[in-house]
Design a protein around this motif. Structure first.
Motif, PDB file in Angstrom:
ATOM      1  N   VAL A 235      11.824  16.015   4.826  1.00  0.00           N
ATOM      2  CA  VAL A 235      12.299  15.341   3.610  1.00  0.00           C
ATOM      3  C   VAL A 235      11.194  15.293   2.553  1.00  0.00           C
ATOM      4  CG1 VAL A 235      14.110  14.015   4.747  1.00  0.00           C
ATOM      5  CG2 VAL A 235      11.817  13.028   4.559  1.00  0.00           C
ATOM      6  N   ALA A 236      10.323  16.303   2.579  1.00  0.00           N
ATOM      7  CA  ALA A 236       9.240  16.376   1.592  1.00  0.00           C
ATOM      8  C   ALA A 236       9.806  16.527   0.171  1.00  0.00           C
ATOM      9  CB  ALA A 236       8.341  17.565   1.915  1.00  0.00           C
ATOM     10  N   PRO A 237       9.117  15.969  -0.829  1.00  0.00           N
ATOM     11  CA  PRO A 237       7.886  15.188  -0.734  1.00  0.00           C
ATOM     12  C   PRO A 237       8.173  13.750  -0.320  1.00  0.00           C
ATOM     13  CG  PRO A 237       8.542  15.373  -3.030  1.00  0.00           C
ATOM     14  CD  PRO A 237       9.543  16.159  -2.228  1.00  0.00           C
ATOM     15  N   ALA A 238       7.218  13.191   0.409  1.00  0.00           N
ATOM     16  CA  ALA A 238       7.447  11.862   0.976  1.00  0.00           C
ATOM     17  C   ALA A 238       6.257  10.933   0.727  1.00  0.00           C
ATOM     18  CB  ALA A 238       7.684  11.988   2.482  1.00  0.00           C
ATOM     19  N   ILE A 239       6.564   9.655   0.681  1.00  0.00           N
ATOM     20  CA  ILE A 239       5.516   8.630   0.590  1.00  0.00           C
ATOM     21  C   ILE A 239       5.857   7.530   1.587  1.00  0.00           C
ATOM     22  CG2 ILE A 239       5.081   9.052  -1.873  1.00  0.00           C
ATOM     23  CD1 ILE A 239       6.577   6.435  -2.500  1.00  0.00           C
ATOM     24  N   MET A 240       4.881   6.700   1.880  1.00  0.00           N
ATOM     25  CA  MET A 240       5.136   5.480   2.653  1.00  0.00           C
ATOM     26  C   MET A 240       4.721   4.300   1.800  1.00  0.00           C
ATOM     27  SD  MET A 240       3.831   6.011   6.537  1.00  0.00           S
ATOM     28  CE  MET A 240       4.581   4.534   7.221  1.00  0.00           C
ATOM     29  N   ILE A 241       5.537   3.262   1.800  1.00  0.00           N
ATOM     30  CA  ILE A 241       5.118   2.006   1.183  1.00  0.00           C
ATOM     31  C   ILE A 241       5.097   0.997   2.327  1.00  0.00           C
ATOM     32  CG2 ILE A 241       5.560   0.247  -0.546  1.00  0.00           C
ATOM     33  CD1 ILE A 241       7.003   2.325  -2.215  1.00  0.00           C
TER      34      ILE A 241
ATOM     35  N   VAL B 158       0.858  -1.181   0.000  1.00  0.00           N
ATOM     36  CA  VAL B 158       0.000   0.000   0.000  1.00  0.00           C
ATOM     37  C   VAL B 158       0.896   1.233   0.000  1.00  0.00           C
ATOM     38  CG1 VAL B 158      -1.792   1.278   1.207  1.00  0.00           C
ATOM     39  CG2 VAL B 158      -1.827  -1.230   1.215  1.00  0.00           C
ATOM     40  N   ILE B 159       0.793   2.014  -1.070  1.00  0.00           N
ATOM     41  CA  ILE B 159       1.598   3.232  -1.217  1.00  0.00           C
ATOM     42  C   ILE B 159       0.755   4.414  -0.777  1.00  0.00           C
ATOM     43  CG2 ILE B 159       2.872   4.680  -2.834  1.00  0.00           C
ATOM     44  CD1 ILE B 159       3.097   2.202  -4.653  1.00  0.00           C
ATOM     45  N   ARG B 160       1.226   5.121   0.253  1.00  0.00           N
ATOM     46  CA  ARG B 160       0.491   6.293   0.741  1.00  0.00           C
ATOM     47  C   ARG B 160       1.296   7.542   0.406  1.00  0.00           C
ATOM     48  NH1 ARG B 160      -0.345   2.285   4.660  1.00  0.00           N
ATOM     49  NH2 ARG B 160      -2.562   1.762   4.785  1.00  0.00           N
ATOM     50  N   VAL B 161       0.665   8.427  -0.351  1.00  0.00           N
ATOM     51  CA  VAL B 161       1.331   9.658  -0.778  1.00  0.00           C
ATOM     52  C   VAL B 161       0.863  10.794   0.109  1.00  0.00           C
ATOM     53  CG1 VAL B 161       1.702  11.246  -2.692  1.00  0.00           C
ATOM     54  CG2 VAL B 161       1.304   8.815  -3.152  1.00  0.00           C
ATOM     55  N   CYS B 162       1.803  11.472   0.768  1.00  0.00           N
ATOM     56  CA  CYS B 162       1.450  12.588   1.638  1.00  0.00           C
ATOM     57  C   CYS B 162       0.944  13.750   0.794  1.00  0.00           C
ATOM     58  CB  CYS B 162       2.654  13.026   2.455  1.00  0.00           C
ATOM     59  SG  CYS B 162       2.290  14.492   3.432  1.00  0.00           S
ATOM     60  N   GLU B 163      -0.237  14.224   1.143  1.00  0.00           N
ATOM     61  CA  GLU B 163      -0.813  15.355   0.396  1.00  0.00           C
ATOM     62  C   GLU B 163      -0.932  16.609   1.254  1.00  0.00           C
ATOM     63  OE1 GLU B 163      -4.817  14.721  -0.935  1.00  0.00           O
ATOM     64  OE2 GLU B 163      -5.446  13.844   0.965  1.00  0.00           O
TER      65      GLU B 163
ATOM     66  N   SER C  66      -1.367  -0.786  -4.177  1.00  0.00           N
ATOM     67  CA  SER C  66      -2.521   0.120  -4.066  1.00  0.00           C
ATOM     68  C   SER C  66      -1.977   1.522  -3.863  1.00  0.00           C
ATOM     69  CB  SER C  66      -3.391  -0.239  -2.859  1.00  0.00           C
ATOM     70  OG  SER C  66      -4.045  -1.452  -3.060  1.00  0.00           O
ATOM     71  N   LEU C  67      -2.695   2.490  -4.407  1.00  0.00           N
ATOM     72  CA  LEU C  67      -2.290   3.902  -4.279  1.00  0.00           C
ATOM     73  C   LEU C  67      -3.317   4.672  -3.464  1.00  0.00           C
ATOM     74  CD1 LEU C  67      -1.167   5.099  -7.843  1.00  0.00           C
ATOM     75  CD2 LEU C  67       0.243   4.850  -5.788  1.00  0.00           C
ATOM     76  N   GLU C  68      -2.871   5.371  -2.428  1.00  0.00           N
ATOM     77  CA  GLU C  68      -3.781   6.203  -1.636  1.00  0.00           C
ATOM     78  C   GLU C  68      -3.093   7.488  -1.218  1.00  0.00           C
ATOM     79  OE1 GLU C  68      -4.303   4.057   2.176  1.00  0.00           O
ATOM     80  OE2 GLU C  68      -5.556   2.712   1.013  1.00  0.00           O
TER      81      GLU C  68
END
Ligand code: FES
Length: 162
Positions: free
Chosen positions: A132-138, A81-86, A120-122
């Motif tokens: 360290v923006a931009p950042a995501i979590m997998i 699950v990939i979470r993109v910080c918005e 999955s993308l959320e």
């Protein structure tokens, strides 16, 4: 002690058991949804109908609760699950470019899961690494200081271990 899903118990039986556990308490809907999400990983349409019948409430009320709270999924999620910080700092530092690179590389849109069930993308709000923006979590791992060009390699590495 929490009862866990046994390997032979199908989803329907899990839903029935969870409804039975909570139906007599006050405000049973959210505890039922929460347990189903925890045990099955999502709340299917048939589970929503079953809950509505058991609690004698409109199915639209159950659906409304499921879609209002972002922690509930209505379909199975991918293995990763990939979470993109918005949130604002990531947005300012180029999160949109990261979103486009993820969607382009995976061939899906935000909110979707790849047909092979691997990703999955959320979106998510701040994950606490704004420096360290931009950042995501997998899953549980954070990736920061991202550029769109880094995305294919990160996804390839995840796929290799999938
Ligand atoms: S705003 Fe993206 S990690 Fe904080």
């Amino acid at each position: 002690m929490e009862t866990r899903k046994s390997p032979t118990e199908d989803e329907n039986a899990v839903v029935t058991r969870i409804i039975g556990k909570h139906r007599t308490r006050k405000g049973p809907l959210l505890p039922i949804l929460s347990d189903i999400q925890k045990e099955i990983g999502y709340v299917s349409e048939s589970a929503m109908v079953k809950i509505a019948e058991a609690l004698d409430i409109p199915a639209s009320k159950v659906y409304g609760a499921v879609t209002f709270y972002s922690l509930y999924a209505t379909a199975p999620k991918g293995k990763n699950v990939i979470r993109v910080c918005e949130s604002a700092p990531c947005h300012v530092e180029g999160a949109q470019g990261i979103v486009e690179a993820l969607e382009r590389t995976l061939g899906i849109k935000m909110g979707e899961t790849t047909p092979d069930g691997v990703f999955s993308l959320e979106f998510t709000s701040c994950i606490g690494v704004c420096g360290v923006a931009p950042a995501i979590m997998i899953n549980d791992r954070v990736y920061g200081n991202l550029t769109p060009g880094m995305i294919p390699q990160i996804l390839a590495a995840c796929r290799a271990t999938a």
